[in-house]
Scaffold this active site. Structure first.
Site, PDB file in Angstrom:
ATOM      1  N   LYS A 293     -47.996 -69.679 -23.604  1.00  0.00           N
ATOM      2  CA  LYS A 293     -49.344 -69.333 -23.143  1.00  0.00           C
ATOM      3  C   LYS A 293     -50.223 -68.825 -24.281  1.00  0.00           C
ATOM      4  O   LYS A 293     -51.361 -68.428 -24.048  1.00  0.00           O
ATOM      5  CB  LYS A 293     -49.249 -68.277 -22.037  1.00  0.00           C
ATOM      6  CG  LYS A 293     -48.365 -68.712 -20.865  1.00  0.00           C
ATOM      7  CD  LYS A 293     -48.055 -67.556 -19.926  1.00  0.00           C
ATOM      8  CE  LYS A 293     -46.859 -67.891 -19.038  1.00  0.00           C
ATOM      9  NZ  LYS A 293     -46.401 -66.726 -18.255  1.00  0.00           N
TER      10      LYS A 293
ATOM     11  N   ARG B 280     -44.385 -58.805  -7.657  1.00  0.00           N
ATOM     12  CA  ARG B 280     -45.282 -59.937  -7.459  1.00  0.00           C
ATOM     13  C   ARG B 280     -44.774 -60.788  -6.321  1.00  0.00           C
ATOM     14  O   ARG B 280     -43.635 -60.658  -5.887  1.00  0.00           O
ATOM     15  CB  ARG B 280     -45.430 -60.755  -8.733  1.00  0.00           C
ATOM     16  CG  ARG B 280     -44.165 -60.972  -9.453  1.00  0.00           C
ATOM     17  CD  ARG B 280     -44.407 -61.470 -10.858  1.00  0.00           C
ATOM     18  NE  ARG B 280     -45.785 -61.283 -11.252  1.00  0.00           N
ATOM     19  CZ  ARG B 280     -46.286 -61.760 -12.373  1.00  0.00           C
ATOM     20  NH1 ARG B 280     -45.532 -62.427 -13.184  1.00  0.00           N
ATOM     21  NH2 ARG B 280     -47.535 -61.585 -12.668  1.00  0.00           N
TER      22      ARG B 280
ATOM     23  N   PRO C 216     -53.559 -67.991 -16.232  1.00  0.00           N
ATOM     24  CA  PRO C 216     -53.255 -69.281 -16.831  1.00  0.00           C
ATOM     25  C   PRO C 216     -51.831 -69.323 -17.333  1.00  0.00           C
ATOM     26  O   PRO C 216     -51.378 -68.403 -18.004  1.00  0.00           O
ATOM     27  CB  PRO C 216     -54.236 -69.378 -17.988  1.00  0.00           C
ATOM     28  CG  PRO C 216     -55.024 -68.123 -17.982  1.00  0.00           C
ATOM     29  CD  PRO C 216     -54.324 -67.144 -17.123  1.00  0.00           C
ATOM     30  N   GLU C 217     -51.156 -70.357 -16.957  1.00  0.00           N
ATOM     31  CA  GLU C 217     -49.818 -70.616 -17.469  1.00  0.00           C
ATOM     32  C   GLU C 217     -49.939 -71.784 -18.433  1.00  0.00           C
ATOM     33  O   GLU C 217     -51.043 -72.180 -18.783  1.00  0.00           O
ATOM     34  CB  GLU C 217     -48.857 -70.888 -16.298  1.00  0.00           C
ATOM     35  CG  GLU C 217     -48.895 -69.762 -15.264  1.00  0.00           C
ATOM     36  CD  GLU C 217     -47.958 -69.958 -14.090  1.00  0.00           C
ATOM     37  OE1 GLU C 217     -46.913 -70.589 -14.263  1.00  0.00           O
ATOM     38  OE2 GLU C 217     -48.280 -69.474 -12.986  1.00  0.00           O
TER      39      GLU C 217
END
Length: 291
Positions: A61, A280, A2-3
Site C-alpha cells: 500500500k 474490525r 485503500p488497499e
DNA sequence: AGACCAACCTGCTGGC
DNA sequence: TGCCAGCAGGTTGGTC
C-alpha cells in the site's frame, strides 16, 4: 481505505503526469500529514522544490516517486505516500478550487504541457507523505520506511514457497496473518475477507493448522481478488476512495462477503455473518467457512 | 521473538 | 431535534 488495487489505480493514474515532471511548488496545509517525514534529514518542502520525478513505484500500500539529482549524502531520495484509511491523490488544472480535506498541494510542471495541481486529500489524517531515502532490499530499491514490509503478491519478488512456509509456521489466526504486512503486503480488511471467502477458510482458523494446499489456495485467491479489483478500478463505497480524476471504482459490485451482512452467500445461500474481531468487522459465510 | 492491542484522526449513521 | 455510541478501507509503538 485503500488497499493494493486502489493504490495501484492511483499510481497508474499519476505515472504519466508525474514522471519527468518537476515539482515547482509545495504547500503543506496540515503538518500532521507529514508524520512519516523525518525532519532531521531536512525540510520536506525544501527537499522537494525543483526536483524532477524519475518514476512511480509501489509495494503493497506504499507508493513512492524517486527524485533525480543528488539526495542527502549518497542517497537517492523519494517522495513517499501512504493513503492510510482515507487518503487520495488528485490531479487538477491550476484553476481548480481546493478540495475539502486538502492537506498537501504540489504544482508539478510536466516535461511538456501545462503545469498541474497534485493534491493530497485525507479526511482522517491516517495517511501521510514524506521524503525518504532508498535502500536496497532484495532485487529492489525501496524507501527505508518500506524496507520492513514483505513484497506484495503481484510483484515478481514475491516468494510463494516462503509465504506458504511462513504462514504455516505462525501461531495466530489466518486473517491476522494475511493482514500482517511483513508476511504479505497489500492485503487489507476488504480483500482479506474476500480471499478467505473464496478459499472457504475461516479467518480465525489457526495458521499452524493450515495444510500446504490450503495456504497455496489462499494465496491464489488473494491474487485473483486483487487482480480482479484492480481491473475494475478498485472498491469504492463512497467519496473516500477515488482515482486521480475523482472517479469511483466498480469492484464494490463484485464483493461476495465484505459488507454483505445478511445477504445470501453467493455459493450456498446462507446469510453472510458479520463478526467484530480484532477491532474490525469480519464478514464470512458461517456454512462455507468453518473454524 | 512474536503476538496483540491501544492510539492516532474525522465524519457519518442509527438508535434513543 | 439532539446527543451519543458505534463504525469506517491502516500502521505504529509499546507491552506482555
Amino acid at each position: 481505505m485503500p488497499e493494493l488495487p486502489e493504490v495501484e489505480v492511483v499510481r497508474l493514474g499519476l505515472e504519466p503526469a508525474i514522471v519527468g515532471a518537476t515539482l515547482r511548488d509545495v504547500r503543506v496545509l496540515e503538518p500532521r500529514s507529514l508524520k512519516r517525514h523525518d525532519a532531521r534529514r531536512g525540510d520536506f518542502v525544501g527537499m522537494l522544490i525543483g526536483r524532477t520525478v524519475n518514476s512511480a513505484q509501489r509495494r503493497g500500500k506504499f507508493m513512492w516517486f524517486p527524485l533525480d539529482g543528488s539526495g542527502t549524502g549518497d542517497h537517492v531520495d523519494a517522495l513517499v505516500t501512504h493513503l492510510g484509511m482515507s487518503g487520495q491523490v488528485l490531479l487538477n488544472t491550476r484553476d481548480a478550487s481546493p478540495e475539502r480535506h486538502l492537506r498537501i498541494q504540489f504544482v508539478i510542471e510536466p516535461g511538456d504541457g501545462e503545469p498541474l495541481l497534485m493534491s493530497f486529500v485525507d479526511q482522517r489524517i491516517f495517511g501521510s507523505m514524506a521524503v525518504d531515502y532508498l535502500v536496497a532490499v532484495g532485487d529492489r530499491w525501496v524507501p527505508s520506511q518500506v524496507a520492513h514490509i514483505a513484497p506484495d503478491p503481484l510483484e515478481p519478488a514475491f516468494d510463494d514457497e516462503r509465504f506458504v512456509a511462513a504462514i504455516r509456521a505462525k501461531h495466530t489466526g489466518v486473517k491476522r496473518a494475511i493482514l500482517d504486512q511483513t508476511l504479505i503486503s497489500g492485503v487489507g480488511n476488504i480483500y482479506a475477507d474476500e480471499a478467505l471467502w473464496a478459499s472457504k477458510i475461516h479467518g480465525e482458523r489457526a495458521t499452524e493448522r493450515l495444510t500446504r494446499a490450503q495456504a497455496e489456495s489462499l494465496l491464489a485467491e488473494i491474487r485473483v481478488v486483487l487482480q480482479k479489483a484492480l481491473a475494475e478500478g478498485g472498491t469504492s463505497f463512497d467519496e473516500q476512495y477515488l482515482n486521480v480524476n475523482g472517479e469511483s471504482g466498480y469492484f464494490a459490485h463484485s464483493l461476495n462477503a465484505y459488507g454483505q451482512t445478511g445477504r445470501p452467500c453467493p455459493r450456498c445461500g446462507t446469510p453472510i455473518v458479520r463478526k467484530s474481531f480484532m477491532n474490525r468487522g469480519s464478514h464470512f459465510c458461517p456454512r462455507c467457512q468453518r473454524r
